[in-house]
Design a protein around this motif. Sequence first.
Motif: not given
Length: 78
Positions: A23-41
């Motif tokens: 679970f910590f590995g998955y959280a690390f992956f989600k936190l440090y991978r390239r962020p997804e495109d998000c809408a402003p706000g």
Amino acid sequence: AWGSRLVALEVYQPYFVAAALAFFGYAFFKLYRRPEDCAPGEVCAIPVVRWRQRVIFWVVAAAAGALMAFPLYATLFY
């Protein structure tokens, strides 16, 4: 008194540790991978939120690591 009954779960400790590390590995992956495109706000577009999540992750990971390693250094306390 109920804590003494948790000794029965000691045989499963390696499985709990492996699950926690996964679970910590998955959280690390989600936190440090390239962020997804998000809408402003949106929350994912705010850099301070990502930084706070990373700080909380490392604090919790350090605490969990200390607790998982406790059987290795528990004899120093008694």
